[in-house]
Design an enzyme around this catalytic site. Structure first.
Site, PDB file in Angstrom:
ATOM      1  N   ASN A  13       0.871  -1.181   0.000  1.00  0.00           N
ATOM      2  CA  ASN A  13       0.000   0.000   0.000  1.00  0.00           C
ATOM      3  C   ASN A  13       0.906   1.228   0.000  1.00  0.00           C
ATOM      4  O   ASN A  13       1.483   1.575   1.022  1.00  0.00           O
ATOM      5  CB  ASN A  13      -0.890  -0.044   1.262  1.00  0.00           C
ATOM      6  N   LYS A  15       0.111   4.294  -0.392  1.00  0.00           N
ATOM      7  CA  LYS A  15      -0.511   5.506   0.186  1.00  0.00           C
ATOM      8  C   LYS A  15      -0.213   6.722  -0.685  1.00  0.00           C
ATOM      9  O   LYS A  15      -0.125   6.595  -1.901  1.00  0.00           O
ATOM     10  CB  LYS A  15      -0.046   5.690   1.644  1.00  0.00           C
ATOM     11  N   HIS A  99      -9.645   1.660   4.810  1.00  0.00           N
ATOM     12  CA  HIS A  99      -8.383   1.806   5.556  1.00  0.00           C
ATOM     13  C   HIS A  99      -8.596   2.785   6.707  1.00  0.00           C
ATOM     14  O   HIS A  99      -9.342   3.756   6.579  1.00  0.00           O
ATOM     15  CB  HIS A  99      -7.280   2.304   4.613  1.00  0.00           C
ATOM     16  N   GLU A 171      -5.595  -4.344  10.756  1.00  0.00           N
ATOM     17  CA  GLU A 171      -4.562  -3.323  10.921  1.00  0.00           C
ATOM     18  C   GLU A 171      -4.812  -2.546  12.207  1.00  0.00           C
ATOM     19  O   GLU A 171      -5.557  -1.557  12.204  1.00  0.00           O
ATOM     20  CB  GLU A 171      -4.598  -2.356   9.730  1.00  0.00           C
ATOM     21  N   GLY A 242       2.697  -0.991   4.319  1.00  0.00           N
ATOM     22  CA  GLY A 242       2.788   0.412   3.941  1.00  0.00           C
ATOM     23  C   GLY A 242       4.237   0.834   3.763  1.00  0.00           C
ATOM     24  O   GLY A 242       4.868   0.575   2.736  1.00  0.00           O
ATOM     25  N   GLY A 243       4.790   1.462   4.811  1.00  0.00           N
ATOM     26  CA  GLY A 243       6.134   2.046   4.748  1.00  0.00           C
ATOM     27  C   GLY A 243       7.191   1.137   4.136  1.00  0.00           C
ATOM     28  O   GLY A 243       7.963   1.559   3.268  1.00  0.00           O
TER      29      GLY A 243
END
Ligand code: PGA
Length: 258
Positions: A13, A15, A99, A171, A242-243
């Site tokens: 993801n 983002k 999300h 999450e 994510g990151g």
């Protein structure tokens, strides 16, 4: 059913990150680095503006394309929105829905999430429904009730046979790396406990067979160094990253790290 027989899904993801050029470059590198992966499904979810071009890069490879959000109407006067059919048209096979960042910053309710989920099912676009509690809710020990409600309301009026289009992502908000600066990943034990609870809730809503066939991804600081421990847990069937998915090398280490 032995849950570990499910093919794991690792989803990136991105983002609100990457220009078009950066997205195309990262996708090109991931395609090369991950070309030998056969036993896992891989998904990347770039920002809307990069979807079509990233699809051109990964088309025909073992990487699938997903979007980060969708609207609940097919077309019409809804400025700024995109429909499931539009996402399919540019090559998406998945979309992330609900999300926690959308719930927090854009006030998305379970009702809105449910409308999105149901249109995706009707249009046969796979949905990754995100659920997860805040730190405060966990401290107050209402996290299970909260996640149960997110599932019940997010999947309201969804039929058992439609669950083949649904993936759940657990999450915990406190574990997401871009949220609370004091974030830390859930321990594998805590994550497994919630994944088992989610599966039990799905079994209550549908039946055991349906619950056992749904992939439940973990999201919240999944990294190369904790993926193995998390993925060893019975009810963890993949990750929403994510990151650590922004750099191709780190994402490749996660995909190959278990
Ligand atoms: P993170 O984000 O991996 O950066 O914690 C996960 C997510 O929010 O999907």
């Amino acid at each position: 059913m032995n849950m570990k027989k499910m093919v794991p899904l690792i989803a990136a993801n991105w983002k609100l990150n990457k220009t078009l050029e950066e997205a195309v470059d990262a996708a090109s590198m991931m395609k090369i680095m991950l070309s030998d992966v056969k036993d896992k499904e891989i998904l990347i979810c770039p920002p809307f503006i990069a979807l079509a071009q990233v699809y051109n890069v990964i088309k025909g490879s073992n990487i699938m394309l997903g979007a980060q959000d969708v609207f609940w109407e097919e077309k019409g006067a809804f400025t700024g929105e995109v429909s499931p059919m539009m996402l399919k048209d540019v090559g998406c096979s998945y979309v992330i829905i609900g999300h926690s960042e959308r719930r927090e910053y854009f006030k998305e309710t379970n009702e809105a999430v449910n409308k999105k989920v149901r249109l995706c099912i009707a249009d046969e676009l796979n949905a990754i429904l995100c659920v997860g509690e805040s730190f405060e809710q966990r401290q107050k020990k209402v996290h299970k009730d909260f996640v149960e409600k997110e599932l019940e309301e997010g999947l309201a009026r969804v039929k058992r046979e439609d669950m083949k289009h649904i993936t759940i992502a657990y999450e915990p908000i406190w574990a997401i790396s871009s949220g609370d600066p004091n974030h830390k990943p859930a321990t594998a034990k805590d994550a497994q406990e919630m994944h088992a609870f989610i599966r039990k809730t799905l079994a209550n809503m549908f039946d055991d067979k349906t619950a056992d066939s749904v992939r439940i991804l973990y999201g919240g600081s999944m990294k190369p160094d904790n993926v193995k421990e998390l993925m060893a847990k019975k009810d963890i069937n993949g990750g929403l990253v994510g990151g650590a998915s922004l750099e191709p090398e780190s994402f490749a280490r996660i995909v190959k790290g278990f």
